[in-house]
Write a protein that holds these residues in place. Sequence first.
Motif, short mmCIF file in Angstrom:
data_model
loop_
_atom_site.label_atom_id
_atom_site.label_comp_id
_atom_site.label_asym_id
_atom_site.label_seq_id
_atom_site.Cartn_x
_atom_site.Cartn_y
_atom_site.Cartn_z
N GLN A 88 47.34 29.11 42.97
CA GLN A 88 46.54 28.17 41.98
C GLN A 88 45.00 28.50 42.01
N PHE A 89 44.43 28.83 43.33
CA PHE A 89 43.06 29.26 43.43
C PHE A 89 42.77 30.52 42.51
N ILE A 90 43.46 31.50 42.59
CA ILE A 90 43.07 32.66 41.86
C ILE A 90 43.54 32.53 40.35
N LYS A 91 44.53 31.71 40.14
CA LYS A 91 44.64 31.37 38.50
C LYS A 91 43.47 30.74 37.93
N GLU A 92 42.98 29.73 38.83
CA GLU A 92 41.95 28.89 38.26
C GLU A 92 40.33 29.22 38.14
N THR A 93 40.37 30.56 39.14
CA THR A 93 39.12 30.88 39.28
C THR A 93 38.78 32.33 38.95
N LEU A 94 39.92 32.94 38.33
CA LEU A 94 39.74 34.48 37.76
C LEU A 94 38.93 34.32 36.31
#
Length: 94
Positions: A88-94
């Motif tokens: 979720q972190f990767i998806k939202e911060t890339l």
Amino acid sequence: MWIKRYAEPEGYDPAFNCLLNRDGIDDKINVPTLVLHGAEDPVIPAEEAKQWSSKLPKLWKFEIVERGVHHLSLTEPGDEIAAQLVPQFIKETL
């Protein structure tokens, strides 16, 4: 080699001093950051981790993991929480 070289109690000094005498990094981290912290971490109290994390300019999320200990990503339930939040972190911060 590490165990052979640093097996005695005084042998831990180089590694310990490396951690104690390093420069702070909180002012150098300027990227989105996910901080997971174990509620039962015997090394760093959760309140101290929360206070340090609040200094991060791009803190995405600070999560206290109930029953979590110091090495969260290697132990339950930290590994489960990391498996949920990291994608979720990767998806939202890339």
